[in-house]
Design a protein around this motif. Sequence first.
Motif, PDB file in Angstrom:
ATOM      1  N   CYS A 479      43.343  54.430  57.235  1.00  0.00           N
ATOM      2  CA  CYS A 479      43.758  54.109  57.452  1.00  0.00           C
ATOM      3  C   CYS A 479      45.154  54.526  58.773  1.00  0.00           C
ATOM      4  O   CYS A 479      44.784  53.714  59.574  1.00  0.00           O
ATOM      5  N   VAL A 480      45.433  54.870  57.444  1.00  0.00           N
ATOM      6  CA  VAL A 480      46.335  55.168  58.317  1.00  0.00           C
ATOM      7  C   VAL A 480      46.618  55.993  60.041  1.00  0.00           C
ATOM      8  O   VAL A 480      46.817  55.963  60.672  1.00  0.00           O
ATOM      9  N   LYS A 481      45.869  57.038  59.694  1.00  0.00           N
ATOM     10  CA  LYS A 481      45.331  57.580  60.236  1.00  0.00           C
ATOM     11  C   LYS A 481      45.090  57.141  61.988  1.00  0.00           C
ATOM     12  O   LYS A 481      44.797  57.209  63.135  1.00  0.00           O
ATOM     13  N   LEU A 482      43.943  55.967  61.641  1.00  0.00           N
ATOM     14  CA  LEU A 482      42.999  55.150  62.165  1.00  0.00           C
ATOM     15  C   LEU A 482      44.391  54.363  63.137  1.00  0.00           C
ATOM     16  O   LEU A 482      44.304  53.995  64.673  1.00  0.00           O
ATOM     17  N   TRP A 483      45.987  54.652  62.435  1.00  0.00           N
ATOM     18  CA  TRP A 483      46.358  53.645  63.008  1.00  0.00           C
ATOM     19  C   TRP A 483      47.468  54.530  64.457  1.00  0.00           C
ATOM     20  O   TRP A 483      48.475  54.094  64.945  1.00  0.00           O
ATOM     21  N   GLY A 484      47.355  55.205  64.117  1.00  0.00           N
ATOM     22  CA  GLY A 484      48.126  56.087  64.835  1.00  0.00           C
ATOM     23  C   GLY A 484      49.458  55.843  64.181  1.00  0.00           C
ATOM     24  O   GLY A 484      50.342  57.026  64.728  1.00  0.00           O
ATOM     25  N   LEU A 485      49.279  56.537  62.738  1.00  0.00           N
ATOM     26  CA  LEU A 485      50.978  56.641  61.729  1.00  0.00           C
ATOM     27  C   LEU A 485      50.758  57.945  61.361  1.00  0.00           C
ATOM     28  O   LEU A 485      49.220  58.687  60.940  1.00  0.00           O
ATOM     29  N   CYS A 486      52.364  58.305  61.024  1.00  0.00           N
ATOM     30  CA  CYS A 486      52.378  59.508  60.584  1.00  0.00           C
ATOM     31  C   CYS A 486      52.549  59.456  58.961  1.00  0.00           C
ATOM     32  O   CYS A 486      52.836  58.762  58.432  1.00  0.00           O
TER      33      CYS A 486
END
Length: 582
Positions: A479-486
């Motif tokens: 999820c975090v990766k899909l949202w472009g977050l570190c």
Amino acid sequence: MAERGNVHLQKSTKEKIKKFNQLRGKEVQTNEFWDLVVITAVDEDQRSAYEIQITEKLERKELPLGISYHVFADPPGCKIGNGGSTLHSLQFLHNKYGKSLSGFKVILIHAGGFSQRLPNASALGKIFTALPLGKPLYQMLELKLAMYVDFPSHMKPGILVTCADDIELYSVPDQENVVFDKSGFTALAHPSPLSVGTTHGVFVLEPAETPSICDMEYRNCSKFLHKPNIEKMRICNAVCKREGEEFVYTDSTYYVDYGTAMTLLTLLSEISPLTCEIDAYGDFLQALGRNATVDYTENTANVTKKEKGLVEIRRKIFRRLKGTALNVILLNNSKFYHVGTTEEYLFHFTADPCLREELGLLSAAFSVCDLEPLEETRACVMHSILHPTVTVSQGSVVEYSRLDTKVKVGTRSIISGCWIGTDIMVPSDTFMHSLSVNLDGKTGFVTVVFGIQDDLKRNVSSPADMKALSLCKVNLEDCVKLWGLCLERIRFSGDASMCSLWNACIFPLCSDLKGSFVMSLGMVKALESGTKFTLPNNTTLTSLQETLQNKNLEEMLKFRKELYEDILRVNLRNSVTTNFIA
């Protein structure tokens, strides 16, 4: 037999609601209603939120008047459970009323906690969960008071203990009443399948002098079993049989007379200060009855968190309560419903034909919307305004929300406290709840989003293990990766050793309500499609836990009040138009 029972249940429930409706907004007479209504809260912040809502209800004449409503908060520090809350509430009452308490009939409703399994009740409290019936709209508080409306006039002074997230319906024979006039504890008991008994308290009854089959029966209980397995039910002779069907009697609500309440106060002085959670059912009731033994004090299998000192406190409870009577009122034509999870909430308000018939639940309650499609899809709308072009799909619930033109809500979804702009589609099996917060001296808005089946309580010991957590059927790391977050910058509020969806700081803080919904919806749609979603630079991310700690209660209640006034205005206009045409 079952069909006759259902007819009686519907009739009895309808009569109780009618009786309570006649008391709403009116000064009650002596013995007509409770002398005191007490609600427990987990902390001072929740207490304040509850008191504000009760005050507003009284001003709108939604509750009986002329009695005292109290909210008591648990003391700060470690959790004390509903048993600890019961004892502390008794202490508050004794301090305030002294010996006068000996003449009062009190209902004590346990409503503390953060409702992690039904998060639309987290901010304003599960006792204020909306129900699709009543004018004005019922919340759980009104339903509790309505279902027990006959009790005060047939009970000696004492305290009725119940919980905020369950519904008990029952009928008794004509000319008879549920009477609470014995010393000790008197519990209501409901016939239930053995499988239900494994997650509830089960009564082992003393043999009846003259066995009979009737809607209500007064019996003595020799032993109380807390969440027993089926083998133990059989060994302890808890299993009953009628017309070839096996069943057990399970717990819900109980009464303690004034003298026993004072015994509980003595108990509090012996175990204070509380350093662990006590269960008002398992820890109190297992000490009662002729065959009660101290053995249960060592059994921590059903305890969520094994705390130091629990066994010793249980022993003190057992010693203090041993020999106290446990009377049971068998309500043979009764039903027990639990409404404490998103799944239960959706099922009972949309798919369950039994509760709908028994309580007279509506597809649209105190709302402005097109009713016919809702009845066809078995959707449910409460205290909301929906444009005529809105579609709410099968099995979904919308509460305290505005939905603009051409909004479509998918199946089995929950929309709470939201303002959804034009031409927006909400995916199926989605929970979306908007809250107002005060952060850095400014008012903002956060819309939390989960899958209906997501487990907000499941936790891992480190952010590095977030892959084990699942949001809308996607592991949190993806999820975090899909949202472009570190990944390294994802924060978990509160206890860093218990990382969960509850305290994952993944929800964007926005400046307006509609924008907040759009932002969070974009995030969940990215998970659904597997495509990237980029949040604006410098977006503040927060968790549901942190949002609740900083909630702006006044702003959320203001939104509800504006809806309330708009719904009244539209209903009044429609009523005038109808009368004019007629």
